[in-house]
Design a protein around this motif. Structure first.
Motif, PDB file in Angstrom:
ATOM      1  N   LEU B  16     -33.483 -34.947  38.027  1.00  0.00           N
ATOM      2  CA  LEU B  16     -32.640 -35.421  36.925  1.00  0.00           C
ATOM      3  C   LEU B  16     -33.472 -36.088  35.843  1.00  0.00           C
ATOM      4  O   LEU B  16     -33.310 -35.812  34.651  1.00  0.00           O
ATOM      5  CB  LEU B  16     -31.589 -36.405  37.451  1.00  0.00           C
ATOM      6  N   LEU B  19     -35.609 -33.408  33.964  1.00  0.00           N
ATOM      7  CA  LEU B  19     -34.830 -32.553  33.064  1.00  0.00           C
ATOM      8  C   LEU B  19     -34.196 -33.351  31.930  1.00  0.00           C
ATOM      9  O   LEU B  19     -33.922 -32.808  30.866  1.00  0.00           O
ATOM     10  CB  LEU B  19     -33.740 -31.805  33.836  1.00  0.00           C
ATOM     11  N   GLN B  20     -33.982 -34.637  32.158  1.00  0.00           N
ATOM     12  CA  GLN B  20     -33.457 -35.457  31.085  1.00  0.00           C
ATOM     13  C   GLN B  20     -34.507 -35.599  29.985  1.00  0.00           C
ATOM     14  O   GLN B  20     -34.188 -35.658  28.801  1.00  0.00           O
ATOM     15  CB  GLN B  20     -33.053 -36.836  31.595  1.00  0.00           C
ATOM     16  N   ALA B  21     -35.748 -35.620  30.384  1.00  0.00           N
ATOM     17  CA  ALA B  21     -36.831 -35.746  29.403  1.00  0.00           C
ATOM     18  C   ALA B  21     -37.179 -34.403  28.775  1.00  0.00           C
ATOM     19  O   ALA B  21     -37.407 -34.302  27.574  1.00  0.00           O
ATOM     20  CB  ALA B  21     -38.058 -36.361  30.057  1.00  0.00           C
ATOM     21  N   GLY B  23     -35.583 -30.750  28.999  1.00  0.00           N
ATOM     22  CA  GLY B  23     -34.525 -29.914  29.545  1.00  0.00           C
ATOM     23  C   GLY B  23     -34.845 -28.435  29.603  1.00  0.00           C
ATOM     24  O   GLY B  23     -34.141 -27.674  30.246  1.00  0.00           O
ATOM     25  N   ARG B  24     -35.914 -28.028  28.947  1.00  0.00           N
ATOM     26  CA  ARG B  24     -36.199 -26.605  28.896  1.00  0.00           C
ATOM     27  C   ARG B  24     -37.368 -26.204  29.797  1.00  0.00           C
ATOM     28  O   ARG B  24     -37.879 -25.075  29.716  1.00  0.00           O
ATOM     29  CB  ARG B  24     -36.489 -26.187  27.454  1.00  0.00           C
ATOM     30  N   LEU B  25     -37.775 -27.110  30.648  1.00  0.00           N
ATOM     31  CA  LEU B  25     -38.839 -26.789  31.606  1.00  0.00           C
ATOM     32  C   LEU B  25     -38.449 -25.576  32.451  1.00  0.00           C
ATOM     33  O   LEU B  25     -37.291 -25.412  32.811  1.00  0.00           O
ATOM     34  CB  LEU B  25     -39.074 -27.971  32.550  1.00  0.00           C
ATOM     35  N   THR B  26     -39.428 -24.751  32.771  1.00  0.00           N
ATOM     36  CA  THR B  26     -39.158 -23.650  33.696  1.00  0.00           C
ATOM     37  C   THR B  26     -39.003 -24.226  35.092  1.00  0.00           C
ATOM     38  O   THR B  26     -39.488 -25.314  35.394  1.00  0.00           O
ATOM     39  CB  THR B  26     -40.319 -22.649  33.723  1.00  0.00           C
ATOM     40  N   ASN B  27     -38.332 -23.471  35.928  1.00  0.00           N
ATOM     41  CA  ASN B  27     -38.155 -23.932  37.305  1.00  0.00           C
ATOM     42  C   ASN B  27     -39.500 -24.115  38.003  1.00  0.00           C
ATOM     43  O   ASN B  27     -39.680 -25.055  38.775  1.00  0.00           O
ATOM     44  CB  ASN B  27     -37.300 -22.932  38.074  1.00  0.00           C
ATOM     45  N   VAL B  57     -27.033 -29.212  28.913  1.00  0.00           N
ATOM     46  CA  VAL B  57     -28.385 -29.360  28.384  1.00  0.00           C
ATOM     47  C   VAL B  57     -28.320 -29.029  26.903  1.00  0.00           C
ATOM     48  O   VAL B  57     -27.816 -27.961  26.541  1.00  0.00           O
ATOM     49  CB  VAL B  57     -29.382 -28.420  29.091  1.00  0.00           C
TER      50      VAL B  57
END
Lengths: 157, 157
Positions: B16, B19-21, B23-27, B57
């Motif tokens: 969390l 992704l809050q920082a 949000g478009r990071l790859t898995n 997101v």
DNA sequence: GATGAAATCCGAGTCAC
DNA sequence: GTGACTCGGATTTCATC
């Protein structure tokens, strides 16, 4: 940072709007939505990031899921209206992680803060331990949020 | 919906926060950051979306880039404090795209609004044409934002 | 100077374990 | 929960307008 942005054409605007609504779309999907090829879409999106039109992409977390159910707005009045006084206050506020937003305003207050904490007890602790002892604070006025009617997170363009 | 969320372990929290920082990071990248395998990370993240821990997101757009340089906070007092009165006001506010946030508060106002427009002239138009004629409004108080000191968009957890 | 098609490379999503 | 596999997307190159 002013309106010193280069003009955005219709496709750029579409990309911005789409990513504002769904920030995790794949480039391929995004390309379809805005009706351009994947390559073009990729280049355009890259540029929108690189040139600062998009400042970040963030997942929105349900506040209650992480134990932050209480939202409080606080109006702050400072002792003196000097640049130093404002500067000190702002620096101190930036260090408070519970303060989500802080705006210098014209009107009955000097600043309006938006604060998230676990509950009212938590807020009272924060208020007495941190807020009223921020540099230069003369007075605060607390507005507990009883219902979050709207929180769009999206710009109306 | 209360704290009726199932417990999140350390890995969920890390996902969390990350992704809050970004949000478009790859898995794949996300998996590395939180030190689990890609498959595990994928399942965890899926669950966080499916169960509502992550509500969306969104790309953050620079307001000036889309001609929305002015930010205004408005306190609203209603005529009457009846459920119908509140309901009507809230419905009407939801339809105003310029109103980013709207919160029912305890204190000197009934509602606090956060509004984005192009400039002061635009706000004055909105104010006289829309705001003061919202159902049940007795009085408004306007706070022009002179400086956006902090706008984190992130929950402090 | 921007575009889209193709080509390569890497991640998403699913499987068995 | 991990590792491996397959498919599709990300990203670059390149010819074209």
């Amino acid at each position: 940072m002013e309106d010193s942005f280069k003009a955005l054409d219709r496709i750029d605007i579409k990309i911005l709007r789409t990513l504002q609504a769904e920030g995790r779309l794949t480039n391929a999907e995004l390309a379809q939505r805005v009706s351009v090829s994947a390559a073009t879409c990729h280049r355009r999106t890259q540029r929108l990031f690189d040139e600062g039109f998009i400042t970040g992409v963030r997942a929105e977390i349900a506040p209650a899921a992480v134990g932050l159910s209480a939202l409080v707005m606080v109006g702050v009045v400072l002792d003196r209206s000097t640049p130093e006084s404002f500067g000190e206050f702002e620096s101190a506020v930036l260090a408070l992680k519970e303060v989500l937003d802080c705006n210098l305003v014209a009107g009955d207050f000097d600043y309006l803060l938006k604060i998230r904490v676990r509950d009212m007890a938590d807020f009272n602790k924060l208020h007495s331990a941190k807020l009223i002892s921020l540099p230069g604070v003369r007075q605060t006025r607390t507005f507990f949020v009883m219902k979050e009617v709207k929180e769009s997170g999206r710009l109306p363009f």
